[in-house]
Design a protein around this motif. Structure first.
Motif, PDB file in Angstrom:
ATOM      1  N   VAL A  74     -35.780   7.366  12.887  1.00  0.00           N
ATOM      2  CA  VAL A  74     -36.842   6.439  12.463  1.00  0.00           C
ATOM      3  C   VAL A  74     -37.136   6.615  10.968  1.00  0.00           C
ATOM      4  O   VAL A  74     -37.253   5.642  10.226  1.00  0.00           O
ATOM      5  CB  VAL A  74     -38.130   6.659  13.295  1.00  0.00           C
ATOM      6  CG1 VAL A  74     -39.285   5.814  12.759  1.00  0.00           C
ATOM      7  CG2 VAL A  74     -37.878   6.326  14.762  1.00  0.00           C
ATOM      8  N   PHE A  82     -39.322   2.316  20.619  1.00  0.00           N
ATOM      9  CA  PHE A  82     -38.792   3.071  21.759  1.00  0.00           C
ATOM     10  C   PHE A  82     -39.183   4.532  21.638  1.00  0.00           C
ATOM     11  O   PHE A  82     -39.688   5.137  22.590  1.00  0.00           O
ATOM     12  CB  PHE A  82     -37.264   2.929  21.800  1.00  0.00           C
ATOM     13  CG  PHE A  82     -36.615   3.520  23.027  1.00  0.00           C
ATOM     14  CD1 PHE A  82     -36.291   2.732  24.112  1.00  0.00           C
ATOM     15  CD2 PHE A  82     -36.311   4.886  23.087  1.00  0.00           C
ATOM     16  CE1 PHE A  82     -35.678   3.270  25.242  1.00  0.00           C
ATOM     17  CE2 PHE A  82     -35.708   5.435  24.211  1.00  0.00           C
ATOM     18  CZ  PHE A  82     -35.390   4.619  25.294  1.00  0.00           C
ATOM     19  N   ILE A  83     -38.980   5.099  20.439  1.00  0.00           N
ATOM     20  CA  ILE A  83     -39.256   6.528  20.250  1.00  0.00           C
ATOM     21  C   ILE A  83     -40.759   6.803  20.244  1.00  0.00           C
ATOM     22  O   ILE A  83     -41.214   7.816  20.768  1.00  0.00           O
ATOM     23  CB  ILE A  83     -38.565   7.024  18.960  1.00  0.00           C
ATOM     24  CG1 ILE A  83     -37.050   7.092  19.215  1.00  0.00           C
ATOM     25  CG2 ILE A  83     -39.108   8.389  18.508  1.00  0.00           C
ATOM     26  CD1 ILE A  83     -36.202   7.272  17.989  1.00  0.00           C
ATOM     27  N   MET A  84     -41.544   5.870  19.710  1.00  0.00           N
ATOM     28  CA  MET A  84     -42.993   6.079  19.666  1.00  0.00           C
ATOM     29  C   MET A  84     -43.632   5.588  20.975  1.00  0.00           C
ATOM     30  O   MET A  84     -44.583   4.815  20.969  1.00  0.00           O
ATOM     31  CB  MET A  84     -43.600   5.367  18.456  1.00  0.00           C
ATOM     32  CG  MET A  84     -43.056   5.889  17.129  1.00  0.00           C
ATOM     33  SD  MET A  84     -43.171   7.674  16.941  1.00  0.00           S
ATOM     34  CE  MET A  84     -44.845   7.850  16.341  1.00  0.00           C
ATOM     35  N   SER A  85     -43.082   5.998  22.082  1.00  0.00           N
ATOM     36  CA  SER A  85     -43.635   5.779  23.424  1.00  0.00           C
ATOM     37  C   SER A  85     -43.427   4.375  23.983  1.00  0.00           C
ATOM     38  O   SER A  85     -43.876   4.080  25.084  1.00  0.00           O
ATOM     39  CB  SER A  85     -45.135   6.109  23.485  1.00  0.00           C
ATOM     40  OG  SER A  85     -45.364   7.405  23.006  1.00  0.00           O
ATOM     41  N   ASN A 101     -40.768   3.208  25.103  1.00  0.00           N
ATOM     42  CA  ASN A 101     -39.853   3.246  26.250  1.00  0.00           C
ATOM     43  C   ASN A 101     -40.625   3.227  27.567  1.00  0.00           C
ATOM     44  O   ASN A 101     -40.123   2.769  28.575  1.00  0.00           O
ATOM     45  CB  ASN A 101     -38.936   4.470  26.153  1.00  0.00           C
ATOM     46  CG  ASN A 101     -39.698   5.776  26.181  1.00  0.00           C
ATOM     47  OD1 ASN A 101     -40.010   6.289  27.233  1.00  0.00           O
ATOM     48  ND2 ASN A 101     -40.040   6.312  25.015  1.00  0.00           N
ATOM     49  N   TYR A 102     -41.863   3.716  27.518  1.00  0.00           N
ATOM     50  CA  TYR A 102     -42.682   3.687  28.744  1.00  0.00           C
ATOM     51  C   TYR A 102     -43.110   2.263  29.078  1.00  0.00           C
ATOM     52  O   TYR A 102     -43.387   1.952  30.229  1.00  0.00           O
ATOM     53  CB  TYR A 102     -43.904   4.597  28.598  1.00  0.00           C
ATOM     54  CG  TYR A 102     -43.525   6.049  28.710  1.00  0.00           C
ATOM     55  CD1 TYR A 102     -43.550   6.694  29.940  1.00  0.00           C
ATOM     56  CD2 TYR A 102     -43.084   6.764  27.606  1.00  0.00           C
ATOM     57  CE1 TYR A 102     -43.164   8.015  30.066  1.00  0.00           C
ATOM     58  CE2 TYR A 102     -42.688   8.081  27.710  1.00  0.00           C
ATOM     59  CZ  TYR A 102     -42.725   8.704  28.945  1.00  0.00           C
ATOM     60  OH  TYR A 102     -42.333  10.004  29.072  1.00  0.00           O
ATOM     61  N   ASP A 119     -39.983   0.465  30.550  1.00  0.00           N
ATOM     62  CA  ASP A 119     -39.816   0.851  31.960  1.00  0.00           C
ATOM     63  C   ASP A 119     -40.596  -0.073  32.897  1.00  0.00           C
ATOM     64  O   ASP A 119     -40.318  -0.131  34.090  1.00  0.00           O
ATOM     65  CB  ASP A 119     -40.332   2.285  32.189  1.00  0.00           C
ATOM     66  CG  ASP A 119     -39.354   3.334  31.679  1.00  0.00           C
ATOM     67  OD1 ASP A 119     -38.242   2.950  31.302  1.00  0.00           O
ATOM     68  OD2 ASP A 119     -39.720   4.526  31.650  1.00  0.00           O
ATOM     69  N   PRO A 136     -32.535   4.219  22.766  1.00  0.00           N
ATOM     70  CA  PRO A 136     -32.069   2.871  23.134  1.00  0.00           C
ATOM     71  C   PRO A 136     -30.591   2.734  22.774  1.00  0.00           C
ATOM     72  O   PRO A 136     -30.035   3.570  22.059  1.00  0.00           O
ATOM     73  CB  PRO A 136     -32.946   1.958  22.267  1.00  0.00           C
ATOM     74  CG  PRO A 136     -33.339   2.789  21.087  1.00  0.00           C
ATOM     75  CD  PRO A 136     -33.420   4.201  21.594  1.00  0.00           C
ATOM     76  N   SER A 164     -38.117  -3.196  22.026  1.00  0.00           N
ATOM     77  CA  SER A 164     -37.286  -2.050  22.411  1.00  0.00           C
ATOM     78  C   SER A 164     -36.494  -1.531  21.222  1.00  0.00           C
ATOM     79  O   SER A 164     -35.482  -0.842  21.387  1.00  0.00           O
ATOM     80  CB  SER A 164     -36.299  -2.434  23.522  1.00  0.00           C
ATOM     81  OG  SER A 164     -37.000  -3.007  24.590  1.00  0.00           O
ATOM     82  N   GLY A 165     -36.921  -1.897  20.022  1.00  0.00           N
ATOM     83  CA  GLY A 165     -36.275  -1.371  18.814  1.00  0.00           C
ATOM     84  C   GLY A 165     -36.450   0.138  18.765  1.00  0.00           C
ATOM     85  O   GLY A 165     -37.250   0.719  19.506  1.00  0.00           O
ATOM     86  N   THR A 166     -35.700   0.776  17.878  1.00  0.00           N
ATOM     87  CA  THR A 166     -35.660   2.235  17.862  1.00  0.00           C
ATOM     88  C   THR A 166     -37.038   2.859  17.627  1.00  0.00           C
ATOM     89  O   THR A 166     -37.448   3.772  18.351  1.00  0.00           O
ATOM     90  CB  THR A 166     -34.665   2.709  16.783  1.00  0.00           C
ATOM     91  OG1 THR A 166     -33.389   2.165  17.112  1.00  0.00           O
ATOM     92  CG2 THR A 166     -34.566   4.218  16.737  1.00  0.00           C
ATOM     93  N   THR A 167     -37.771   2.362  16.628  1.00  0.00           N
ATOM     94  CA  THR A 167     -39.070   2.971  16.317  1.00  0.00           C
ATOM     95  C   THR A 167     -40.021   2.851  17.503  1.00  0.00           C
ATOM     96  O   THR A 167     -40.628   3.838  17.926  1.00  0.00           O
ATOM     97  CB  THR A 167     -39.683   2.310  15.073  1.00  0.00           C
ATOM     98  OG1 THR A 167     -38.772   2.465  13.990  1.00  0.00           O
ATOM     99  CG2 THR A 167     -41.020   2.942  14.712  1.00  0.00           C
ATOM    100  N   ILE A 196     -37.864  12.282  25.110  1.00  0.00           N
ATOM    101  CA  ILE A 196     -38.614  11.107  24.670  1.00  0.00           C
ATOM    102  C   ILE A 196     -38.952  10.219  25.853  1.00  0.00           C
ATOM    103  O   ILE A 196     -40.047   9.686  25.951  1.00  0.00           O
ATOM    104  CB  ILE A 196     -37.779  10.344  23.607  1.00  0.00           C
ATOM    105  CG1 ILE A 196     -37.738  11.184  22.322  1.00  0.00           C
ATOM    106  CG2 ILE A 196     -38.356   8.956  23.336  1.00  0.00           C
ATOM    107  CD1 ILE A 196     -36.715  10.744  21.316  1.00  0.00           C
ATOM    108  N   GLU A 209     -31.613   1.433  12.838  1.00  0.00           N
ATOM    109  CA  GLU A 209     -31.838   0.719  14.101  1.00  0.00           C
ATOM    110  C   GLU A 209     -30.618   0.953  14.990  1.00  0.00           C
ATOM    111  O   GLU A 209     -29.532   0.434  14.725  1.00  0.00           O
ATOM    112  CB  GLU A 209     -32.060  -0.767  13.812  1.00  0.00           C
ATOM    113  CG  GLU A 209     -32.269  -1.621  15.046  1.00  0.00           C
ATOM    114  CD  GLU A 209     -33.363  -1.095  15.968  1.00  0.00           C
ATOM    115  OE1 GLU A 209     -34.523  -1.043  15.547  1.00  0.00           O
ATOM    116  OE2 GLU A 209     -33.048  -0.715  17.106  1.00  0.00           O
TER     117      GLU A 209
END
Lengths: 83, 480
Positions: free
Chosen positions: B368, A15-18, A20-21, A24, B242, A10-13, B460, B373
């Motif tokens: 990113v 999470f943003i690169m899909s 997060n789905y 869920d 996040p 669930s790190g930022t990269t 997103i 982070e």
């Protein structure tokens, strides 16, 4: 059989690169697999520093899986359950 | 189409590479490399016919992400030249969208088509029902004469075998105002006189062929300069990343912004002003009023529903008030609005207080690309946080809810919620304007996107998880 541990990054990269789905799906997958599998949302697994294009990442036991989609994640878990 | 489609992944991948290139030693050359870096020699071709077409489409997407229109591309200019031009640009393009020609070739022009299921029956209801004489039976099967067919679809409903279909063109079907259509070469063309920048074509094209013209380079240019750059983020952004809201603010500062404002702060002013206006209008005997914070809806009224204008609240948007506050504090800074919305780009062009727009994906690419982070960021400390009602604005129904909360006599409110503009809801709005009344209602909340701003096309996360995240924030927020 040893319990299978699934860590969804669930790190930022991720999470943003899909990713997060995938996050869920933690509760849904936990219900689906019950006691055989432990599904966790994890902080950054440290895989994205070289290439964000391979995100999102998931760690199943000690193995890193890249470019994970919900379908791929389920297939990878099923593969390990049946073997 | 979900925010999770592969073309959106590719778009974000390119944006991140543009950010990395911008902060590298050689911006222009590194942008030039993007198509080959993403699809190197020997790469398995995942989607298109060959590596070259994949690279061509990545080049197209990069051009749009650099802020240019594909419609003007001569196919000779390199990405390096485009990058240089993007740096030199002083004013971004005011037409919000562009169609990527190489990507937009998947669908055939929309038409009525008789399938193999046609039995060539004796009754021939399709032939009989067609008012335009466009259907005839030849060799035991119905045929449509494209020169006569008006696309009314009467034949489709008449056929007892379900043998007649309308070939779909998703962008045309999604557009609520008929502003996009395939031309004779099969390429989608946007008519900007009619386009309300709602972004539905962007969200619905399965090839990802319709693109926002990004202003990310313009924003990065100022981030790198001595000019102060201020971020103002829409309440919907809170559910897109996040970590906590306060961690996200720290991440935005780390990207290079000098200060951050929650647009929910301006939403509180909108709420109070709109509640007062609504009560005044009711006292003066008005039959109904509509909200005025959705930019897609405001564009719709301006371009297609002038008769509704007298009913639209004259209260300004949350962005307007937030920009006033930010401008007062930073008279010489560049103000950047962060949003999931295409139409807000239009609002920003018309507001001299605001300089640029970034969408959620573009902010994500900045975070990113700068290797920040969010989960490791500290919580930013702020004074006077906005209210629960202001932070709830992006959820469908919440604007009317906030106005109701701020009314002296809330029991007077009878709301009608338009959760997403489409041909039907526009027809209803037109009807209300013409008759001067809305049945059983005195306030109409209009959100162009289904699900409100949480259904915005540049989000997103899914609407569902964004809503969950925002509801968590609301738990810790105080009433207005």
């Amino acid at each position: 059989m040893a319990k299978i541990t699934v860590k969804i990054c669930s790190g930022t990269t991720c999470f943003i690169m899909s990713g997060n789905y995938l996050s869920d799906l933690v509760d849904i997958l936990q219900t689906k697999y019950g006691n055989e599998v432990e599904i966790l949302a994890s902080n950054c697994l440290g895989q994205c520093s070289n290439s964000h294009s391979k995100a999102p990442f998931v760690k199943i036991n000690d193995e890193i899986i890249s470019e994970v989609t919900p379908e791929k994640l389920i297939a990878e878990i099923d593969k390990r359950i049946s073997s | 189409m979900s925010n999770n489609s592969r073309s959106i992944f590719i778009k974000k991948d390119i944006l991140i590479r543009i950010v990395e290139a911008f902060f590298s030693e050689n911006f222009e050359q590194n942008v030039n490399r993007i198509p080959v870096d993403m699809r190197p020699k020997g790469f398995d071709v995942p989607y298109r016919c060959c590596l070259h077409k994949e690279r061509a489409i990545i080049r197209d997407r990069a051009i749009a992400n650099l802020g240019f229109a594909m419609e003007n591309d001569d196919e000779v200019k390199s990405l390096a030249e485009y990058s240089k031009e993007a740096l030199e640009r002083t004013v971004p393009d005011d037409k919000t969208l562009t169609v990527l020609e190489d990507a937009c070739k998947g669908c055939v022009p929309s038409k009525i088509y008789v399938t193999d299921l046609c039995k060539g029956c004796v009754a021939r209801p399709c032939e009989k029902i067609c008012k335009f004489g466009a259907i005839s039976v030849k060799d035991g099967r119905s045929q449509v004469d494209g020169t006569k067919c008006k696309g009314c679809k009467m034949c489709i409903s008449a056929c007892p075998y379900n043998a007649i279909v309308k070939l779909a063109v998703p962008c045309e079907d999604a557009c609520p105002v008929g502003a996009i259509a395939k031309n004779e070469h099969g390429l989608a063309v946007i008519n900007y006189d009619d386009c309300i920048s709602c972004g539905k074509c962007v969200a619905n094209c399965p090839f990802g062929a319709i693109h926002e013209k990004s202003q990310i380079v313009d924003v990065m240019k100022y981030i790198k300069s001595d000019t102060k750059v201020i971020a103002m983020f829409a309440p919907a952004i809170a559910g897109q990343f996040p970590g906590t809201l306060r961690q996200l603010e720290t991440a935005i500062i780390k990207v290079g912004f000098d200060d951050v404002f929650e647009v929910a702060q301006g939403a509180d002013i909108t709420t109070k002003t709109e509640a007062a206006e609504f009560e005044e209008r009711l006292e003066a005997g008005a039959s109904f009023m509509t909200t005025s914070c959705c930019a897609g809806y405001n564009e719709l009224v301006k371009k297609h529903l002038a008769e509704l204008k007298p009913f639209v609240s004259t209260t300004k948007t949350p962005l307007y008030y937030t920009a006033e506050i930010a401008r007062k504090k930073y008279p010489n800074a560049k103000l950047v609005f962060i949003t999931p919305c295409v139409a807000k780009r239009r609002e920003v062009f018309e507001n001299p207080n605001i300089d640029y727009v970034l969408n959620a994906e573009e902010l994500g690419a900045l975070i990113v690309g700068r290797k920040i982070e969010i989960l490791d960021c500290e919580e930013r400390v702020i004074e006077n946080p906005p209210s629960k009602q202001g932070r709830a604005y992006p959820i469908s129904g919440a604007v009317a809810g906030a106005v109701c909360h701020a009314m002296k006599n809330p029991e007077l409110m009878k709301p009608y919620i338009v959760n997403g503009l489409n041909k039907e809801s526009i027809r209803d709005l037109k009807k209300f304007a013409k008759s001067g009344s809305c049945p059983d209602c005195n306030i109409i909340e209009v959100m162009s996107c289904e699900g409100g701003c949480l259904g915005g096309n540049a989000n997103i996360t899914s609407e569902k998880s964004a809503k969950k995240a925002i509801e968590n924030i609301l738990k810790d927020s105080k009433d207005l």
